[in-house]
Design a protein around this motif. Structure first.
Motif, PDB file in Angstrom:
ATOM      1  N   GLN A   1       0.812  -1.215   0.000  1.00 43.38           N
ATOM      2  CA  GLN A   1       0.000   0.000   0.000  1.00 43.38           C
ATOM      3  C   GLN A   1       0.848   1.269   0.000  1.00 43.38           C
ATOM      4  O   GLN A   1       0.516   2.243  -0.689  1.00 43.38           O
ATOM      5  N   ASP A   2       1.932   1.283   0.739  1.00 48.10           N
ATOM      6  CA  ASP A   2       2.778   2.473   0.770  1.00 48.10           C
ATOM      7  C   ASP A   2       3.304   2.817  -0.620  1.00 48.10           C
ATOM      8  O   ASP A   2       3.349   3.991  -1.012  1.00 48.10           O
TER       9      ASP A   2
ATOM     10  N   LEU B   1       0.608   7.202  -6.574  1.00 50.26           N
ATOM     11  CA  LEU B   1      -0.596   7.969  -6.925  1.00 50.26           C
ATOM     12  C   LEU B   1      -0.508   9.429  -6.507  1.00 50.26           C
ATOM     13  O   LEU B   1      -1.308  10.256  -6.962  1.00 50.26           O
ATOM     14  N   LYS B   2       0.444   9.778  -5.660  1.00 50.92           N
ATOM     15  CA  LYS B   2       0.588  11.177  -5.243  1.00 50.92           C
ATOM     16  C   LYS B   2       0.890  12.099  -6.414  1.00 50.92           C
ATOM     17  O   LYS B   2       0.593  13.294  -6.361  1.00 50.92           O
ATOM     18  N   SER B   3       1.471  11.560  -7.481  1.00 52.01           N
ATOM     19  CA  SER B   3       1.813  12.379  -8.644  1.00 52.01           C
ATOM     20  C   SER B   3       0.664  12.496  -9.645  1.00 52.01           C
ATOM     21  O   SER B   3       0.791  13.197 -10.649  1.00 52.01           O
ATOM     22  N   PHE B   4      -0.466  11.851  -9.360  1.00 50.39           N
ATOM     23  CA  PHE B   4      -1.595  11.862 -10.280  1.00 50.39           C
ATOM     24  C   PHE B   4      -2.598  12.945  -9.872  1.00 50.39           C
ATOM     25  O   PHE B   4      -3.092  12.953  -8.748  1.00 50.39           O
TER      26      PHE B   4
ATOM     27  N   VAL C   1      -2.165 -10.296  -3.329  1.00 48.89           N
ATOM     28  CA  VAL C   1      -2.144  -9.757  -4.690  1.00 48.89           C
ATOM     29  C   VAL C   1      -3.560  -9.494  -5.203  1.00 48.89           C
ATOM     30  O   VAL C   1      -3.879  -8.388  -5.661  1.00 48.89           O
ATOM     31  N   ASN C   2      -4.420 -10.485  -5.127  1.00 51.79           N
ATOM     32  CA  ASN C   2      -5.731 -10.392  -5.769  1.00 51.79           C
ATOM     33  C   ASN C   2      -6.721  -9.518  -5.019  1.00 51.79           C
ATOM     34  O   ASN C   2      -7.506  -8.788  -5.628  1.00 51.79           O
ATOM     35  N   VAL C   3      -6.709  -9.620  -3.695  1.00 51.55           N
ATOM     36  CA  VAL C   3      -7.692  -8.882  -2.887  1.00 51.55           C
ATOM     37  C   VAL C   3      -7.101  -7.578  -2.358  1.00 51.55           C
ATOM     38  O   VAL C   3      -7.609  -6.489  -2.633  1.00 51.55           O
TER      39      VAL C   3
ATOM     40  N   LEU D   1      -5.341  -0.136  -4.629  1.00 50.52           N
ATOM     41  CA  LEU D   1      -5.570   0.804  -5.733  1.00 50.52           C
ATOM     42  C   LEU D   1      -6.844   1.603  -5.506  1.00 50.52           C
ATOM     43  O   LEU D   1      -6.898   2.814  -5.789  1.00 50.52           O
ATOM     44  N   LEU D   2      -7.885   0.956  -5.000  1.00 50.65           N
ATOM     45  CA  LEU D   2      -9.115   1.679  -4.675  1.00 50.65           C
ATOM     46  C   LEU D   2      -8.852   2.736  -3.611  1.00 50.65           C
ATOM     47  O   LEU D   2      -9.304   3.877  -3.714  1.00 50.65           O
ATOM     48  N   TYR D   3      -8.124   2.349  -2.594  1.00 54.53           N
ATOM     49  CA  TYR D   3      -7.802   3.236  -1.471  1.00 54.53           C
ATOM     50  C   TYR D   3      -7.083   4.494  -1.957  1.00 54.53           C
ATOM     51  O   TYR D   3      -7.343   5.607  -1.478  1.00 54.53           O
TER      52      TYR D   3
END
Length: 254
Positions: A67-68, A74-77, A109-111, A117-119
């Motif tokens: 997650q980190d 995503l900080k650059s998006f 990986v799957n869950v 990515l949602l987070y």
């Protein structure tokens, strides 16, 4: 129709198999494709193919289970128009012989990968005028598949997560749907057969193909075409739905 001009699309596992087909098709449709993949070589190869055709794409080395790392990327998006949670792994085993380490790896990986990515993406999407999320589920979320305990667990979770996200973010015009393929012929399948059924590759490939009522596996490009529709504005009235693309497996095998 089904154009994604200048839309930023994140595809996890976009460097191979179904993800590769999605990356190429979405780029052809005008999207700015961002490939999040653990295999940097695969991702970079797909980016090169897209760029040579005049498309736009970038590759990011990413372990979706971390997650980190996901949040940092995503900080650059500034925006994310489409998220496709495609990265995944499989496992052979029943509940009584699946090891803790194998179960945890599939879950991570799957869950957890999809959750991460949602987070990271949803707070960005909530500031926009809308977005589309596509989670890759499986027929394993709908029917009992032999020797696929951990994998089925993970895809059942994806189906439930899809409904939850669709409900929670509908007022933000964020749509969330899932796709449930049957077997798709990818290099992963060939490697899987070779590893687990050495010397029986031809027979196993035929058996797996014949298990579909349509008597063949899906092509990655067929899954990508469905994903393109669900990501597009033409599918703006669709959310909280799962789309089996299975050659009749779920309904015609019963």
């Amino acid at each position: 129709m089904f154009k994604l001009k200048d839309k930023i699309v994140i595809i996890t596992g976009g460097g191979s198999g179904i993800g590769r087909a999605m990356s190429l098709l979405f780029a052809e449709s005008g999207a700015d494709v961002r490939i999040f993949d653990y295999n940097t070589d695969n991702a970079s190869s797909v980016v090169d193919m897209i760029m040579k055709k005049g498309g736009t794409a970038q590759a990011y080395n990413c372990d979706v289970s971390d997650q980190d790392q996901v949040v940092s990327l995503l900080k650059s998006f500034e925006r994310v128009d489409v998220l496709i949670n495609n990265a995944g792994i499989s496992n052979i085993g029943r509940a009584d012989n699946t090891s803790v380490s194998d179960f945890d790896q599939v879950y991570q990986v799957n869950v957890k990968g999809a959750y991460n990515l949602l987070y990271a993406c949803l707070p960005i999407m909530m500031k926009q005028e809308g977005a589309s999320i596509i989670n890759m589920a499986s027929i394993a979320a709908h029917v009992g598949l032999a020797d696929r305990f951990a994998y089925s667990m993970s895809k059942g979770a994806i189906a439930a997560m899809t409904l939850s996200v669709a409900r929670d973010y509908i007022d933000y015009n964020i749509r969330c749907n899932s796709i449930s393929p049957a077997r798709v012929h990818t290099p992963f399948v060939d490697g899987f057969i070779s590893k687990n059924y050495p010397g029986q590759e031809e027979k196993m490939f035929k058996d797996l193909s014949d298990s579909q009522p349509i008597k063949r596996m899906a092509r990655p490009e067929e899954i990508a075409a469905l994903a393109l529709y669900l990501a597009s504005d033409e599918a703006s009235f669709i959310t909280g739905s799962d789309y089996p693309i299975d050659g009749g497996f779920i309904t015609l095998n019963n």
